[in-house]
Scaffold this motif. Sequence first.
Motif, PDB file in Angstrom:
ATOM      1  N   GLU A  97       0.877  -1.190  -0.013  1.00 20.61           N
ATOM      2  CA  GLU A  97      -0.086  -0.028  -0.101  1.00 20.61           C
ATOM      3  C   GLU A  97       0.860   1.361   0.001  1.00 20.61           C
ATOM      4  O   GLU A  97       1.742   1.494   0.845  1.00 20.61           O
ATOM      5  CB  GLU A  97      -0.827  -0.082   1.039  1.00 20.61           C
ATOM      6  CG  GLU A  97      -1.782   1.093   1.344  1.00 20.61           C
ATOM      7  CD  GLU A  97      -2.601   1.185   2.515  1.00 20.61           C
ATOM      8  OE1 GLU A  97      -2.986   2.329   2.970  1.00 20.61           O
ATOM      9  OE2 GLU A  97      -3.062   0.114   3.014  1.00 20.61           O
ATOM     10  N   TRP A  98       0.746   2.167  -0.973  1.00 22.81           N
ATOM     11  CA  TRP A  98       1.300   3.606  -1.052  1.00 22.81           C
ATOM     12  C   TRP A  98       0.248   4.335  -1.722  1.00 22.81           C
ATOM     13  O   TRP A  98      -0.177   4.186  -2.897  1.00 22.81           O
ATOM     14  CB  TRP A  98       2.585   3.433  -1.661  1.00 22.81           C
ATOM     15  CG  TRP A  98       3.477   4.441  -1.680  1.00 22.81           C
ATOM     16  CD1 TRP A  98       4.375   4.782  -0.902  1.00 22.81           C
ATOM     17  CD2 TRP A  98       3.728   5.211  -2.762  1.00 22.81           C
ATOM     18  NE1 TRP A  98       4.841   6.031  -0.950  1.00 22.81           N
ATOM     19  CE2 TRP A  98       4.808   6.307  -2.313  1.00 22.81           C
ATOM     20  CE3 TRP A  98       3.256   5.437  -4.036  1.00 22.81           C
ATOM     21  CZ2 TRP A  98       5.029   7.528  -2.874  1.00 22.81           C
ATOM     22  CZ3 TRP A  98       3.616   6.718  -4.826  1.00 22.81           C
ATOM     23  CH2 TRP A  98       4.649   7.523  -4.439  1.00 22.81           C
ATOM     24  N   CYS A  99       0.234   5.518  -1.174  1.00 25.82           N
ATOM     25  CA  CYS A  99      -0.628   6.585  -1.857  1.00 25.82           C
ATOM     26  C   CYS A  99      -0.038   7.321  -2.897  1.00 25.82           C
ATOM     27  O   CYS A  99       1.288   7.911  -2.729  1.00 25.82           O
ATOM     28  CB  CYS A  99      -1.203   7.545  -0.803  1.00 25.82           C
ATOM     29  SG  CYS A  99      -2.258   8.686  -1.283  1.00 25.82           S
ATOM     30  N   ALA A 100      -0.347   7.307  -4.217  1.00 28.31           N
ATOM     31  CA  ALA A 100       0.286   8.128  -5.308  1.00 28.31           C
ATOM     32  C   ALA A 100      -0.125   9.312  -5.293  1.00 28.31           C
ATOM     33  O   ALA A 100      -1.305   9.498  -5.557  1.00 28.31           O
ATOM     34  CB  ALA A 100       0.052   7.281  -6.577  1.00 28.31           C
ATOM     35  N   PRO A 101       0.831  10.361  -5.255  1.00 32.34           N
ATOM     36  CA  PRO A 101       0.208  11.956  -5.149  1.00 32.34           C
ATOM     37  C   PRO A 101      -0.270  12.339  -6.771  1.00 32.34           C
ATOM     38  O   PRO A 101      -0.935  13.063  -6.675  1.00 32.34           O
ATOM     39  CB  PRO A 101       1.237  12.553  -4.831  1.00 32.34           C
ATOM     40  CG  PRO A 101       2.392  11.909  -4.941  1.00 32.34           C
ATOM     41  CD  PRO A 101       1.979  10.395  -4.969  1.00 32.34           C
TER      42      PRO A 101
ATOM     43  N   GLU B  17      -7.175  13.554  -3.208  1.00 31.10           N
ATOM     44  CA  GLU B  17      -6.795  14.553  -2.202  1.00 31.10           C
ATOM     45  C   GLU B  17      -5.622  14.051  -1.789  1.00 31.10           C
ATOM     46  O   GLU B  17      -5.248  13.705  -0.597  1.00 31.10           O
ATOM     47  CB  GLU B  17      -7.796  14.352  -1.105  1.00 31.10           C
ATOM     48  CG  GLU B  17      -9.330  14.753  -1.604  1.00 31.10           C
ATOM     49  CD  GLU B  17     -10.353  14.229  -0.328  1.00 31.10           C
ATOM     50  OE1 GLU B  17      -9.955  13.936   0.647  1.00 31.10           O
ATOM     51  OE2 GLU B  17     -11.360  14.798  -0.532  1.00 31.10           O
ATOM     52  N   PRO B  18      -4.385  14.250  -2.603  1.00 29.82           N
ATOM     53  CA  PRO B  18      -3.175  13.812  -2.239  1.00 29.82           C
ATOM     54  C   PRO B  18      -2.522  14.699  -1.331  1.00 29.82           C
ATOM     55  O   PRO B  18      -2.693  16.010  -1.212  1.00 29.82           O
ATOM     56  CB  PRO B  18      -2.392  14.106  -3.598  1.00 29.82           C
ATOM     57  CG  PRO B  18      -3.130  15.064  -4.434  1.00 29.82           C
ATOM     58  CD  PRO B  18      -4.571  15.133  -3.807  1.00 29.82           C
ATOM     59  N   GLY B  19      -1.522  14.288  -0.527  1.00 33.77           N
ATOM     60  CA  GLY B  19      -0.814  15.113   0.261  1.00 33.77           C
ATOM     61  C   GLY B  19       0.438  15.525  -0.547  1.00 33.77           C
ATOM     62  O   GLY B  19       0.569  15.335  -1.752  1.00 33.77           O
ATOM     63  N   PRO B  20       1.452  16.336   0.161  1.00 37.07           N
ATOM     64  CA  PRO B  20       2.573  16.827  -0.599  1.00 37.07           C
ATOM     65  C   PRO B  20       3.174  15.658  -0.977  1.00 37.07           C
ATOM     66  O   PRO B  20       3.483  14.546  -0.334  1.00 37.07           O
ATOM     67  CB  PRO B  20       3.358  17.706   0.540  1.00 37.07           C
ATOM     68  CG  PRO B  20       2.786  17.342   1.854  1.00 37.07           C
ATOM     69  CD  PRO B  20       1.584  16.566   1.592  1.00 37.07           C
TER      70      PRO B  20
END
Length: 338
Positions: free
Chosen positions: A54-58, A63-66
């Motif tokens: 799991e990894w959040c792709a900006p 609603e991406p973080g920096p």
Amino acid sequence: MKVLVARQDNIGDVLLAGPAVRAVAERADEVAFLCGPRGRAAADLLPGVDRVIEWCAPWIDPEPGPVRRDDVERLVELVRGFDRALILTSFHQSPLPLALLLRLAGTPWIGGISEDYPGSLLDLRHRPDADIPEPLRMLALAEDAGFPAPADTRLRVRGPLPDTAHLTGGPGYVIVHPGTSVPARAWPPERCAEAVRLLDAAGHRVVVTGHGDEKELTARVAGECGLDLGGRTSLPELASVLAGARAVVAGNTGPAHLAAAVGTPVVSLFAPTVPAARWAPFGVPMALLGDQQAPCKDTRARECPVDGHPCLASVTADEVAAAVEVVAAVPEQEVPTR
């Protein structure tokens, strides 16, 4: 052969990747699935997946973080050691940012669908046919990469699912799922409530489902006639509840695809902000309702751009109740999956 398969957006998108994942799993020794936090619960349900990263792709999350260097370096470490990678994306997404990070991790072979020039980032630049169902679009990439399609190309989830008879009273009900993650795709709540009343009057047990953040909505829609399960199910439990239904009424949202993955017919209240040819529930009896030529067509709008929300507000509860009877009577074997 260790293969990484990536699909980094929402629950429905991850479920639609299932046929491609199963194709890869037929020939790979290990399949890891890279997903974002919004799709993690669905990734855990996919047959053929040995482990989930799991990894959040900006560049994908709505609603991406920096972007942080330490976070990017963490992903590069997480994805080291794979022999191949397939990057599954929607038509409006690019595989190239992830391909670059996979190259930094030492991945020797990468395939993806890309309209943009990939340089040395992709070994396979796949060009799909236009307006084919999203599961087949992703499956075509897997086939082009040397992973033949499975005999069964429908959506699937990993079993066994939890027993939810204590929540529903047993199978044979109709589900109304009023919530959507994107407001522009929602059927008006008052219409949902009217459909619950009509289905109840027609002799159906009606179950209303929803996320924990939608309890007020599900309570309003269920009223005195429906069983309100808003916020009472995990995703595997929701899959079980959907599997026990004769039909599901839902918008273009994850639970509609989850219903298809457990083989339940869907009455799809589909806003044309994205093409139904690509995103309608796949591989099950399905009725498509909503004005597909409304002014919001192909806008990808998250909030309805047209006063009165005509694409879905024009659909009546009577039409939905009639569609439930139609889809519930269609034999599953008559539904094409290629």
